[in-house]
Design a protein around this motif. Sequence first.
Motif, mmCIF file in Angstrom:
data_model
loop_
_atom_site.group_PDB
_atom_site.id
_atom_site.type_symbol
_atom_site.label_atom_id
_atom_site.label_comp_id
_atom_site.label_asym_id
_atom_site.label_seq_id
_atom_site.Cartn_x
_atom_site.Cartn_y
_atom_site.Cartn_z
ATOM 1 N N GLY A 90 -9.371 7.930 -3.515
ATOM 2 C CA GLY A 90 -8.829 6.631 -3.157
ATOM 3 C C GLY A 90 -7.819 6.147 -4.194
ATOM 4 O O GLY A 90 -7.255 6.935 -4.963
ATOM 5 N N ASP A 91 -7.617 4.845 -4.215
ATOM 6 C CA ASP A 91 -6.627 4.243 -5.121
ATOM 7 C C ASP A 91 -7.262 4.030 -6.494
ATOM 8 O O ASP A 91 -7.742 2.943 -6.819
ATOM 9 N N LEU A 92 -7.243 5.055 -7.319
ATOM 10 C CA LEU A 92 -7.895 4.992 -8.626
ATOM 11 C C LEU A 92 -7.210 4.019 -9.579
ATOM 12 O O LEU A 92 -7.868 3.375 -10.402
ATOM 13 N N GLU A 93 -5.892 3.904 -9.488
ATOM 14 C CA GLU A 93 -5.169 3.033 -10.413
ATOM 15 C C GLU A 93 -5.507 1.560 -10.170
ATOM 16 O O GLU A 93 -5.724 0.798 -11.115
ATOM 17 N N LEU A 112 -5.307 -6.700 -5.909
ATOM 18 C CA LEU A 112 -6.024 -5.583 -6.516
ATOM 19 C C LEU A 112 -7.358 -5.306 -5.830
ATOM 20 O O LEU A 112 -8.294 -4.799 -6.450
ATOM 21 N N PHE A 113 -7.448 -5.626 -4.563
ATOM 22 C CA PHE A 113 -8.651 -5.313 -3.789
ATOM 23 C C PHE A 113 -8.528 -3.867 -3.335
ATOM 24 O O PHE A 113 -8.063 -3.556 -2.242
ATOM 25 N N PHE A 114 -8.932 -2.949 -4.232
ATOM 26 C CA PHE A 114 -8.613 -1.532 -4.048
ATOM 27 C C PHE A 114 -9.210 -0.934 -2.782
ATOM 28 O O PHE A 114 -8.671 0.024 -2.222
ATOM 29 N N GLN A 115 -10.339 -1.490 -2.301
ATOM 30 C CA GLN A 115 -10.970 -0.895 -1.123
ATOM 31 C C GLN A 115 -10.090 -0.985 0.120
ATOM 32 O O GLN A 115 -10.230 -0.192 1.050
ATOM 33 N N SER A 116 -9.181 -1.971 0.147
ATOM 34 C CA SER A 116 -8.365 -2.171 1.340
ATOM 35 C C SER A 116 -7.011 -1.471 1.263
ATOM 36 O O SER A 116 -6.257 -1.480 2.236
ATOM 37 N N GLY A 130 6.527 2.360 14.198
ATOM 38 C CA GLY A 130 6.157 2.047 15.574
ATOM 39 C C GLY A 130 5.045 2.912 16.120
ATOM 40 O O GLY A 130 4.963 3.147 17.331
ATOM 41 N N LEU A 131 4.152 3.371 15.233
ATOM 42 C CA LEU A 131 3.034 4.202 15.683
ATOM 43 C C LEU A 131 1.900 3.297 16.151
ATOM 44 O O LEU A 131 1.476 2.408 15.424
ATOM 45 N N ALA A 132 1.413 3.528 17.350
ATOM 46 C CA ALA A 132 0.451 2.600 17.947
ATOM 47 C C ALA A 132 -0.882 3.239 18.281
ATOM 48 O O ALA A 132 -1.689 2.646 19.007
ATOM 49 N N GLY A 133 -1.149 4.421 17.757
ATOM 50 C CA GLY A 133 -2.426 5.070 18.008
ATOM 51 C C GLY A 133 -3.500 4.566 17.068
ATOM 52 O O GLY A 133 -3.273 3.675 16.242
ATOM 53 N N PRO A 134 -4.707 5.121 17.152
ATOM 54 C CA PRO A 134 -5.803 4.705 16.281
ATOM 55 C C PRO A 134 -5.492 4.980 14.812
ATOM 56 O O PRO A 134 -4.678 5.847 14.479
ATOM 57 N N VAL A 135 -6.155 4.234 13.929
ATOM 58 C CA VAL A 135 -5.994 4.376 12.480
ATOM 59 C C VAL A 135 -7.363 4.652 11.872
ATOM 60 O O VAL A 135 -8.316 3.906 12.128
ATOM 61 N N ILE A 136 -7.464 5.703 11.076
ATOM 62 C CA ILE A 136 -8.728 6.056 10.420
ATOM 63 C C ILE A 136 -8.442 6.433 8.975
ATOM 64 O O ILE A 136 -7.569 7.259 8.697
ATOM 65 N N CYS A 137 -9.185 5.830 8.035
ATOM 66 C CA CYS A 137 -9.101 6.174 6.616
ATOM 67 C C CYS A 137 -10.501 6.568 6.149
ATOM 68 O O CYS A 137 -11.467 5.873 6.456
ATOM 69 N N VAL A 172 -3.813 11.988 0.228
ATOM 70 C CA VAL A 172 -3.276 11.300 -0.957
ATOM 71 C C VAL A 172 -4.291 11.360 -2.086
ATOM 72 O O VAL A 172 -5.454 10.967 -1.896
ATOM 73 N N GLU A 173 -3.858 11.848 -3.243
ATOM 74 C CA GLU A 173 -4.744 11.917 -4.407
ATOM 75 C C GLU A 173 -3.981 11.512 -5.664
ATOM 76 O O GLU A 173 -2.874 11.996 -5.906
ATOM 77 N N GLN A 174 -4.576 10.617 -6.430
ATOM 78 C CA GLN A 174 -3.985 10.265 -7.712
ATOM 79 C C GLN A 174 -4.507 11.142 -8.840
ATOM 80 O O GLN A 174 -3.895 11.212 -9.891
#
Length: 199
Positions: A90-93, A112-116, A130-137, A172-174
């Motif tokens: 995730g967003d380690l920084e 700095l709410f890193f979870q979001s 303009g991408l309108a499909g589902p979003v998954i993280c 994505v990896e930091q």
Amino acid sequence: MTLSPTLSPCPAAAVEVLAAGVWPAPGDPELPVPLAGFAVSSFSPMASAAADRCLEQVHGAPGAEPAGPGTRELVRRAGRTAIVLASRGGDLETHTATAVAVDAGRPAAPLLFFQSVPNAVVGHIAKRWGLAGPVICFSPDAATADPLGEALDVTRFLVAGGDADEALLLLVEQAGADGAPASARALLVRPAPDAREAS
């Protein structure tokens, strides 16, 4: 080119790679251009830069009105494109900056709410293109898991369920494995023809 994830025993999980982009590429500066509204961290700029490099191969410049033959098909495809972001760390920084503020007795800034952060940058990319499909993280189940394999499995299930026709995968990896430098990889994929027939 086709990919078959290591975690899925089902051959129907094979997909076609329609386009790909990475950050950094040879010749890139140390950090990507900052994104407005995304503070402190390189996580979101890296994800956005990789997505841009991938999607512009299919859709042209971001925000441009499609023109010419195939315009209607590009718009239809964008409306059926999911986004799947996978990251072990995730967003380690931003996480670190939040921890430093809390340890010092200071309130953490709202940005700095890193979870979001992953959801926020995926929303930015979806609006930009303009991408309108589902979003998954998500993060893989364990440090030894395969983010690409799991992301491909998610894509297969979304397509099999009729929720999308293709997906933009973001890895994505930091902090990479074995000290590898921070990086982002984007792949625009869809199930290979034999996989679609099997589903």
